[in-house]
Design a protein around this motif. Structure first.
Motif, PDB file in Angstrom:
ATOM      1  N   TYR A  13      -8.973 -28.960   0.629  1.00 31.00           N
ATOM      2  CA  TYR A  13      -7.564 -29.047   1.014  1.00 31.00           C
ATOM      3  C   TYR A  13      -7.339 -30.511   1.335  1.00 31.00           C
ATOM      4  CZ  TYR A  13      -8.244 -24.036   1.923  1.00 31.00           C
ATOM      5  OH  TYR A  13      -8.552 -22.704   1.829  1.00 31.00           O
ATOM      6  N   THR A  16     -10.062 -32.440   3.250  1.00 31.00           N
ATOM      7  CA  THR A  16     -11.023 -31.471   3.809  1.00 31.00           C
ATOM      8  C   THR A  16     -11.763 -30.739   2.699  1.00 31.00           C
ATOM      9  OG1 THR A  16      -9.505 -31.117   5.639  1.00 31.00           O
ATOM     10  CG2 THR A  16     -11.267 -29.499   5.379  1.00 31.00           C
ATOM     11  N   ASN A  38     -16.600 -21.019  13.058  1.00 36.16           N
ATOM     12  CA  ASN A  38     -15.193 -21.164  12.679  1.00 36.16           C
ATOM     13  C   ASN A  38     -15.002 -22.474  11.923  1.00 36.16           C
ATOM     14  OD1 ASN A  38     -14.207 -18.796  13.824  1.00 36.16           O
ATOM     15  ND2 ASN A  38     -14.143 -19.738  15.849  1.00 36.16           N
ATOM     16  N   GLY A  39     -14.262 -22.415  10.839  1.00 32.89           N
ATOM     17  CA  GLY A  39     -13.991 -23.617  10.068  1.00 32.89           C
ATOM     18  C   GLY A  39     -15.068 -23.945   9.040  1.00 32.89           C
ATOM     19  N   ALA A  40     -16.071 -23.063   8.901  1.00 36.88           N
ATOM     20  CA  ALA A  40     -17.180 -23.338   7.977  1.00 36.88           C
ATOM     21  C   ALA A  40     -16.768 -23.195   6.511  1.00 36.88           C
ATOM     22  CB  ALA A  40     -18.351 -22.412   8.276  1.00 36.88           C
ATOM     23  N   THR A  43     -13.571 -17.999   4.989  1.00 34.12           N
ATOM     24  CA  THR A  43     -12.347 -17.346   4.512  1.00 34.12           C
ATOM     25  C   THR A  43     -11.908 -17.917   3.166  1.00 34.12           C
ATOM     26  OG1 THR A  43     -11.702 -16.847   6.767  1.00 34.12           O
ATOM     27  CG2 THR A  43      -9.947 -16.815   5.117  1.00 34.12           C
ATOM     28  N   THR A  44     -11.990 -19.227   3.036  1.00 36.69           N
ATOM     29  CA  THR A  44     -11.617 -19.867   1.764  1.00 36.69           C
ATOM     30  C   THR A  44     -12.477 -19.306   0.623  1.00 36.69           C
ATOM     31  OG1 THR A  44     -11.037 -21.872   2.963  1.00 36.69           O
ATOM     32  CG2 THR A  44     -11.384 -22.093   0.592  1.00 36.69           C
TER      33      THR A  44
HETATM   34  P1  ADP Z   1     -13.678 -20.141   8.257  1.00 36.73           P
HETATM   35  O1  ADP Z   1     -13.141 -18.925   7.611  1.00 36.73           O
HETATM   36  O2  ADP Z   1     -15.159 -20.264   8.162  1.00 36.73           O
HETATM   37  O3  ADP Z   1     -13.208 -20.295   9.679  1.00 36.73           O
HETATM   38  P2  ADP Z   1     -11.808 -21.619   6.580  1.00 36.73           P
HETATM   39  O4  ADP Z   1     -12.098 -21.296   5.172  1.00 36.73           O
HETATM   40  O5  ADP Z   1     -10.667 -20.910   7.233  1.00 36.73           O
HETATM   41  O6  ADP Z   1     -13.123 -21.429   7.453  1.00 36.73           O
HETATM   42  O7  ADP Z   1     -11.560 -23.184   6.747  1.00 36.73           O
HETATM   43  C1  ADP Z   1     -12.433 -24.164   6.199  1.00 36.73           C
HETATM   44  C2  ADP Z   1     -11.825 -25.533   6.412  1.00 36.73           C
HETATM   45  O8  ADP Z   1     -10.644 -25.685   5.635  1.00 36.73           O
HETATM   46  C3  ADP Z   1     -11.398 -25.819   7.852  1.00 36.73           C
HETATM   47  O9  ADP Z   1     -11.622 -27.182   8.110  1.00 36.73           O
HETATM   48  C4  ADP Z   1      -9.926 -25.488   7.849  1.00 36.73           C
HETATM   49  O10 ADP Z   1      -9.253 -26.238   8.836  1.00 36.73           O
HETATM   50  C5  ADP Z   1      -9.512 -25.913   6.452  1.00 36.73           C
HETATM   51  N1  ADP Z   1      -8.402 -25.116   5.906  1.00 36.73           N
HETATM   52  C6  ADP Z   1      -8.389 -23.753   5.757  1.00 36.73           C
HETATM   53  N2  ADP Z   1      -7.240 -23.343   5.176  1.00 36.73           N
HETATM   54  C7  ADP Z   1      -6.489 -24.465   4.979  1.00 36.73           C
HETATM   55  C8  ADP Z   1      -5.206 -24.704   4.407  1.00 36.73           C
HETATM   56  N3  ADP Z   1      -4.450 -23.710   3.926  1.00 36.73           N
HETATM   57  N4  ADP Z   1      -4.770 -26.000   4.359  1.00 36.73           N
HETATM   58  C9  ADP Z   1      -5.528 -26.998   4.838  1.00 36.73           C
HETATM   59  N5  ADP Z   1      -6.763 -26.844   5.367  1.00 36.73           N
HETATM   60  C10 ADP Z   1      -7.244 -25.604   5.445  1.00 36.73           C
END
Ligand code: ADP
Length: 305
Positions: A13, A16, A38-40, A43-44
C-alpha cells in the motif's frame, strides 16, 4: 490435494509492504493457521486469497480457481466470515441466514444450521441485540450457509469469554470433520496451538516459518520451566550448574527453573539428594506463544512498528 496454492505473493500500500514474497499450500481437510502480530499482513494475504484484493505480484489458486478472474465461482465454494459489525443492526438472525443462503445454488438448510450453532432461539433477534458470542456464531453460520469447501475465519474468538471461545473451537473442529478446509487467521496463539494442523507465521509481511504447532515449538528451541514450592529453607544455589538448568528465580514464593533436557527429573532428583521437600512441582513445556517469541522476537499482541 492442495486446496489453496499461494506462490510469491506481494502486496504494497504505497510505501507499506504488507505482504512480501509469501508462498504456501493448504491441503484438503486441514485447519491451516495464519498467525502474526497486528499489522503483520495476515488480513491482506487472506483478502488476496478471497479475491477481494488484487496482489501486485504472485500466483494464487483456490480449488483450481483464480480468485480474481473466477470470483463468482469462488464465492460458491468459499465461505468468508464477516468482519466486525458487518451486518445492519436491525437485521434479524433469521433474515440474515436466509438472505445469505439465497446467494448460493446449493447451500445448507439455514434453520438446521442455526440449530447446530445454538441460535435456534434467536431467529427473531436483531443483530444489535446479540451477545458477542452469539454474533460470532452468527458470523460463522453465514460463512457456512453456502456449504463451502473452504471456510476463511478471521480473528474468530476476539472478545469472547473463555467458555464461548472453547465452544467456538469445538465448532471449528466439527466443521473440519465434515471435510471443510479451514483457513484460520489469528493473533491468539493458544487458539492456533489448539486448533491448527499447520501454522504459517507471518512477520512484517514475510513468511517467518511454516510447520505444525509441535514442529514450530521444537524448532524454536524454546525452554521449558519447572515450578515448585520448597517446604522449608532452600538454597537455590544447589541447582546451579546442573545439566540443562538455565535460570533459577523466585516468583511469589515459587521457585521457577528454566532449562532444557529432562529438566523435571534433574530438578526433582537434586531436591531429593539435598533432602528438600517440594510441593506443587510441575513442568511447563514451551507453548506456541514461546515459539512465536523466539521466531519473531516479539509477542503476538505487539503491533508491527
Ligand atoms: P494484519 O491483518 O496482520 O493485522 P494487515 O494486512 O491488516 O495486517 O496490514 C498489513 C500492513 O498494511 C499494516 O502496516 C497496515 O497498516 C497496512 N494496511 C492494511 N490495509 C491497508 C490499506 N487499505 N491501506 C493502506 N495500508 C494498509
Amino acid at each position: 490435494m492442495a486446496v489453496v496454492e499461494v506462490e510469491g505473493l506481494c502486496k504494497r500500500y504505497g510505501e507499506t509492504v504488507a505482504v512480501d514474497d509469501v508462498s504456501f499450500t493448504v491441503e484438503h481437510g486441514e485447519i491451516f493457521g495464519i498467525v502474526g502480530p497486528n499489522g503483520a499482513g495476515k488480513t491482506t494475504l487472506v483478502e488476496c486469497v478471497e479475491g477481494v484484493r488484487r496482489p501486485d505480484r504472485g500466483r494464487i489458486s483456490v480449488l483450481g480457481l483464480d480468485p480474481l478472474r473466477d470470483r463468482a465461482r469462488l464465492r460458491q465454494v468459499m465461505g468468508a466470515q464477516l468482519q466486525g459489525g458487518g451486518l445492519p443492526e436491525k437485521l434479524r438472525v433469521g433474515e440474515a441466514v436466509t438472505l445469505y443462503r439465497s446467494f448460493y445454488a446449493d447451500g445448507a438448510d439455514p434453520w438446521r444450521l442455526l440449530d447446530e450453532l445454538g441460535l435456534a432461539g434467536k431467529r427473531d433477534t436483531a443483530f444489535e441485540d446479540l451477545s458477542g458470542g452469539q454474533a460470532q456464531r452468527l458470523s460463522i453460520a453465514l460463512a457456512l450457509v453456502g456449504r463451502p469447501r473452504i471456510a476463511v475465519l478471521d480473528e474468530l474468538t476476539t472478545g469472547l469469554d473463555p467458555r464461548a471461545r472453547r465452544d467456538t473451537w469445538e465448532l471449528i473442529e466439527q466443521i473440519r470433520d465434515t471435510g471443510v478446509t479451514v483457513l484460520l487467521v489469528t493473533h491468539f496463539m493458544p487458539e492456533a496451538e489448539r486448533l491448527c494442523d499447520r501454522v504459517a507465521v507471518i512477520d512484517r509481511g514475510r513468511l517467518a516459518a511454516l510447520d505444525t504447532p509441535g514442529g514450530l515449538i521444537a524448532r524454536a528451541g524454546a525452554p521449558q520451566r519447572v515450578r515448585f514450592r520448597a517446604a522449608g529453607p532452600f538454597d537455590a544455589a544447589l541447582l546451579d550448574g546442573l545439566d540443562g538448568v538455565g535460570e533459577v528465580r523466585t516468583e511469589r514464593g515459587e521457585t521457577v527453573v528454566t532449562g532444557t533436557g529432562d529438566l523435571l527429573r534433574t530438578v526433582s532428583s537434586a531436591l531429593a539428594r539435598h533432602g528438600v521437600p517440594a510441593t506443587e512441582t510441575r513442568l511447563e513445556t514451551a507453548t506456541l506463544e514461546d515459539a512465536f517469541l523466539a521466531l519473531t522476537g516479539r509477542a503476538p499482541e505487539e503491533e508491527t512498528a
